[in-house]
Design an enzyme around this catalytic site. Structure first.
Site, mmCIF file in Angstrom:
data_model
loop_
_atom_site.group_PDB
_atom_site.id
_atom_site.type_symbol
_atom_site.label_atom_id
_atom_site.label_comp_id
_atom_site.label_asym_id
_atom_site.label_seq_id
_atom_site.Cartn_x
_atom_site.Cartn_y
_atom_site.Cartn_z
ATOM 1 N N GLY A 222 63.840 44.975 30.883
ATOM 2 C CA GLY A 222 65.275 44.949 30.623
ATOM 3 C C GLY A 222 65.786 46.358 30.398
ATOM 4 N N CYS A 223 66.808 46.483 29.602
ATOM 5 C CA CYS A 223 67.391 47.791 29.311
ATOM 6 C C CYS A 223 66.330 48.705 28.711
ATOM 7 C CB CYS A 223 68.551 47.631 28.345
ATOM 8 S SG CYS A 223 69.303 49.193 27.848
ATOM 9 N N PHE A 224 66.233 49.908 29.250
ATOM 10 C CA PHE A 224 65.161 50.803 28.805
ATOM 11 C C PHE A 224 65.376 51.389 27.417
ATOM 12 C CE2 PHE A 224 66.903 53.770 32.399
ATOM 13 C CZ PHE A 224 68.079 54.031 31.713
#
Length: 180
Positions: free
Chosen positions: A13-15
């Site tokens: 997902g979002c890093f």
């Protein structure tokens, strides 16, 4: 001479959340946000978010396997995101948010496949694991403002609503592995 330094690359997902969590662990030398796994010969945030490159948001870890094992990294990784959501994490939707392990050695590939099998057999998640297990490819380091994003922007709305609660749970669960 045997080296104890390894690299692996994870997409969850979002890093911002993955990077912040791993940067706080003993044995992690660096956790860098970036992009991997696409068809284009370059990657940047705008193009990746537009879905134009098929790259995933990833975090590339450099770690000392004497202090943290690859297995421990995978256990933490699978606790930080939902590996059953195809091309999304929560409200973040698109192939850039897919779950993936980009392995850097045959040993990492085998270890990843083994832990996915164990998680599946133990029914840790009610739905099937959709995490890609793929050989590493070109890593494109994310823009400077994405590095240490949560630490540099704790008041950001997304950080407050999504990243902060995940990190609080992570820190409570893995307190013994945190850097002092």
């Amino acid at each position: 001479m045997t080296t104890h330094i390894e690299t692996t690359t994870l997409a969850g997902g979002c890093f911002w959340c993955i990077e912040s969590a791993f940067n706080s662990l003993v044995g992690i030398i660096s956790a860098k946000s970036g992009y991997m796994g696409g068809e284009e010969k370059t990657a940047n945030y705008k193009d990746v978010c537009n879905g134009d490159t098929n790259h995933a948001e990833v975090v590339q870890l450099t770690f000392d396997n004497r202090e943290i094992s690859f297995r421990e990294i995978l256990e933490i990784f699978f606790s930080l995101h939902n590996p059953t959501q195809l091309n999304r994490q929560g409200n973040d939707i698109g192939t850039q948010y897919r779950s993936g392990v980009f392995y850097h050695s045959e040993e990492q590939r085998l270890a990843t496949e083994k832990i996915i099998e164990e998680i599946t057999n133990d029914k840790v998640w009610p739905d099937p694991i959709v995490t890609e297990v793929t050989a590493t490819s070109t890593f494109y380091c994310g823009e400077d403002y994405h590095q240490n994003y949560f630490e540099n922007n704790p008041e950001n709305q997304y950080c407050q609503a999504v990243v902060s609660p995940k990190l609080a749970k992570f820190k409570a669960t893995f307190a013994s592995k945190l850097k002092v």
